[in-house]
Design a protein around this motif. Structure first.
Motif, short mmCIF file in Angstrom:
data_model
loop_
_atom_site.label_atom_id
_atom_site.label_comp_id
_atom_site.label_asym_id
_atom_site.label_seq_id
_atom_site.Cartn_x
_atom_site.Cartn_y
_atom_site.Cartn_z
N LYS A 179 0.84 -1.20 0.00
CA LYS A 179 0.00 0.00 0.00
C LYS A 179 0.87 1.25 0.00
O LYS A 179 0.61 2.21 -0.74
N SER A 180 1.95 1.23 0.81
CA SER A 180 2.86 2.37 0.87
C SER A 180 3.58 2.59 -0.45
O SER A 180 3.79 3.73 -0.89
N ALA A 181 3.95 1.49 -1.13
CA ALA A 181 4.63 1.60 -2.43
C ALA A 181 3.69 2.23 -3.46
O ALA A 181 4.10 3.10 -4.25
N PHE A 182 2.45 1.79 -3.46
CA PHE A 182 1.47 2.35 -4.40
C PHE A 182 1.26 3.84 -4.13
O PHE A 182 1.25 4.67 -5.05
N GLN A 183 1.13 4.20 -2.86
CA GLN A 183 0.90 5.60 -2.51
C GLN A 183 2.13 6.46 -2.78
O GLN A 183 2.01 7.63 -3.17
N LEU A 184 3.32 5.89 -2.58
CA LEU A 184 4.54 6.61 -2.90
C LEU A 184 4.57 6.99 -4.37
O LEU A 184 4.94 8.11 -4.74
N LEU A 185 4.15 6.06 -5.22
CA LEU A 185 4.12 6.33 -6.65
C LEU A 185 3.06 7.39 -6.96
O LEU A 185 3.31 8.33 -7.74
N GLN A 186 1.87 7.26 -6.37
CA GLN A 186 0.82 8.24 -6.60
C GLN A 186 1.23 9.65 -6.17
O GLN A 186 0.87 10.64 -6.80
N ASP A 187 1.98 9.73 -5.08
CA ASP A 187 2.33 11.03 -4.50
C ASP A 187 3.51 11.71 -5.18
O ASP A 187 3.81 12.87 -4.87
N HIS A 188 4.19 11.01 -6.08
CA HIS A 188 5.36 11.61 -6.71
C HIS A 188 4.93 12.80 -7.57
O HIS A 188 3.91 12.76 -8.28
N THR A 243 -7.90 -5.63 -4.52
CA THR A 243 -9.14 -6.10 -3.88
C THR A 243 -9.17 -6.02 -2.37
O THR A 243 -10.24 -6.04 -1.78
N ARG A 244 -7.99 -5.91 -1.70
CA ARG A 244 -8.01 -6.11 -0.26
C ARG A 244 -7.31 -5.08 0.60
O ARG A 244 -7.68 -4.92 1.76
N ILE A 245 -6.31 -4.40 0.12
CA ILE A 245 -5.47 -3.68 1.07
C ILE A 245 -5.83 -2.21 1.23
O ILE A 245 -5.09 -1.44 1.84
N GLY A 246 -6.95 -1.80 0.70
CA GLY A 246 -7.42 -0.44 0.98
C GLY A 246 -6.84 0.63 0.10
O GLY A 246 -6.95 1.81 0.43
N VAL A 247 -6.22 0.27 -1.02
CA VAL A 247 -5.77 1.29 -1.98
C VAL A 247 -7.00 1.94 -2.59
O VAL A 247 -7.96 1.26 -2.96
N LYS A 248 -6.99 3.26 -2.65
CA LYS A 248 -8.11 3.97 -3.23
C LYS A 248 -8.08 3.81 -4.73
O LYS A 248 -7.25 4.40 -5.43
N VAL A 249 -9.00 3.01 -5.25
CA VAL A 249 -9.04 2.73 -6.68
C VAL A 249 -9.73 3.88 -7.40
O VAL A 249 -10.87 4.22 -7.11
N ARG A 250 -9.02 4.48 -8.33
CA ARG A 250 -9.56 5.61 -9.07
C ARG A 250 -9.96 5.13 -10.46
O ARG A 250 -9.60 4.05 -10.88
N ASP A 279 0.88 11.30 -12.42
CA ASP A 279 -0.55 11.61 -12.37
C ASP A 279 -1.22 10.58 -11.45
O ASP A 279 -1.33 9.41 -11.81
N ALA A 280 -1.66 11.01 -10.27
CA ALA A 280 -2.19 10.09 -9.26
C ALA A 280 -3.44 9.36 -9.72
O ALA A 280 -3.78 8.31 -9.18
N ASP A 281 -4.14 9.90 -10.71
CA ASP A 281 -5.36 9.26 -11.21
C ASP A 281 -5.09 8.25 -12.32
O ASP A 281 -6.03 7.65 -12.85
N ARG A 282 -3.82 8.09 -12.69
CA ARG A 282 -3.49 7.21 -13.81
C ARG A 282 -2.32 6.29 -13.43
O ARG A 282 -1.24 6.37 -13.97
N VAL A 283 -2.60 5.45 -12.45
CA VAL A 283 -1.58 4.52 -11.96
C VAL A 283 -2.12 3.10 -12.06
O VAL A 283 -3.26 2.82 -11.66
N GLY A 284 -1.31 2.20 -12.61
CA GLY A 284 -1.69 0.80 -12.74
C GLY A 284 -0.72 -0.10 -12.01
O GLY A 284 0.30 0.35 -11.47
N VAL A 285 -1.04 -1.38 -11.96
CA VAL A 285 -0.20 -2.38 -11.30
C VAL A 285 0.01 -3.54 -12.26
O VAL A 285 -0.94 -3.99 -12.92
#
Length: 409
Positions: A230-239, A264-271, A243-249
């Motif tokens: 979750k922290s890794a995903f948010q780190l990428l979004q916050d850079h 599906t599970r860890i509470g990442v805000k899916v945009r 563009d925080a609204d255009r991030v994939g995995v």
């Protein structure tokens, strides 16, 4: 592509031009095709084209193909023998294998993406093989194959306990669409897919989660949990350049499980523009069976399932692509249909894209790289070289198209 231009040429004549081998482009990204041409060869002339390169560990890898010039101005580009058969424009690259007599090498992985692979390509007289060692070299050329385009920025990440590497595209300051890049249980930090994403205009963060000196715990144990990803995903979004609204995995092998869990599970805000990719089998179950080692030191996976996570797939709200190698010997396939059915039952079938490749095995990676046959613990990946190489080429184009559609438009 291989093309041989014929002419009335005698090799020893001082008045005629000697055979010539060209490769274009001579410097290319790893996912770009290279056109190889032989010039000034006699008609109906048997030749061998051989590629050789050294890995970062110093191992020699090689591939070769037999061709025969015909009576026309231009020969067909079909190999009649060697490492592959038929028309395979990039066969010299995906068919590379450890040279005869080399130490046992399981997998070729580029660790320093800031340097290229240097591939030496030679044109040999007659139908021969590199192991024979007595072939007459008619001509030679060298090519560079890169994972990073000029101007791509590589940034080591060691913050918020995240261990990774961020790649940013060249040119404009952004903000860029981005990918969180997750690999399998081989451990360490694999950067080459992220470097290539950045070369194609997407920011990408490759993250290590086991087998790295900067992570806690033993190297063979996964000691991080949901908060880490979750922290890794948010780190990428916050850079500031993402563009925080255009991030994939994107996930490969066991990384698929982690990708599904993030979605599906860890509470990442899916945009609306979050896109999840599943590369290779959907590993809802992994096959970990440890039979006794055979005389050839290969442990064969048997049909024992270890269920990992009950993913609530119906929670997915973003486009989802998954890619299947139908001859995957490393991961179960019967559960894959459950993903599609769960989305259909939830009225979300429009989110689902499936790519399935007959003859392809585990680890469908980027195109024109060596087809890996064995995993750690000497387990089989499955698949056959030519169809697996074709799967890598096609799926990479489809992935980039998918990213363009859902992350940049």
């Amino acid at each position: 592509m291989f093309v041989f231009l014929t002419g009335e040429v005698r090799r020893k004549s001082s008045f005629r031009q000697s055979p010539l081998l060209t490769a274009a482009p001579g410097r290319a990204l790893i996912d770009e095709q290279i056109s190889i041409k032989g010039h000034f060869l006699s008609q109906n002339y048997p030749v061998t084209v051989c590629a050789q390169m050294h890995s970062e560990e110093g191992d020699l890898w090689e591939a070769f193909a037999h061709y025969t010039t015909n009576a026309s101005k231009m020969t067909s580009d079909h190999s009649v023998g060697g490492s592959y058969l038929g028309c395979e424009p990039m066969g010299l690259f995906w068919a590379l294998e450890p040279a005869l007599g080399s130490r046992e090498v399981l997998r070729l992985r580029k660790r320093n993406v800031e340097t290229p692979y240097i591939v030496n390509i030679s044109l040999l007289e007659g139908h021969t093989s590199p192991s024979e060692g007595q072939s007459t070299e008619l001509a030679a050329v060298t090519v560079e194959r890169w994972y990073m385009a000029p101007g791509v920025r590589r940034i080591e990440i060691r913050q918020n306990k995240i261990v990774g590497t961020l790649f940013l595209p060249p040119g404009e300051p952004g903000p860029f669409s981005a990918m969180l890049d997750l690999w399998g249980m081989g451990g360490g930090l694999s950067e080459y897919r992220s470097a290539l994403f950045a070369s194609r205009g997407f920011a990408s963060l490759s993250v290590a989660y086991m087998g790295h000196k900067d992570l806690p715990g033993p190297p063979d144990i996964m000691s991080v949990g949901d908060l880490y990803f979750k922290s890794a995903f948010q780190l990428l979004q916050d850079h500031c350049q993402v563009d925080a609204d255009r991030v994939g995995v994107i996930g490969l092998s066991f990384g698929v499980c982690l990708t599904l869990r993030i979605a599906t599970r860890i509470g990442v805000k899916v945009r609306p523009k979050l896109t999840c990719f599943e590369i290779c089998r959907m590993i809802i179950t992994l096959l970990f069976a440890y039979e006794k080692y055979k005389s050839d030191r290969q442990a064969i996976m048997n049909d024992v399932n270890i269920h990992l996570f009950p993913f609530p797939v119906k929670n997915i709200t973003c486009p989802l692509m998954y890619i299947v190698g139908e001859d995957d010997q490393c991961a179960a396939s019967t559960e894959n249909a459950d993903i599609e059915e769960a989305l259909r039952s939830a009225g979300k079938s429009q989110l689902f894209t499936r790519l399935s490749y007959p003859g392809a095995g585990h680890l469908i990676e980027i195109p024109y790289i060596m087809v890996n046959k064995f995993a750690v613990l000497f387990t089989l990946w499955g698949g056959h070289p030519a169809p697996h190489a074709a799967a890598q080429e096609d799926s990479w184009k489809r992935i980039l198209e998918f990213m363009e559609t859902h992350l940049r438009r």
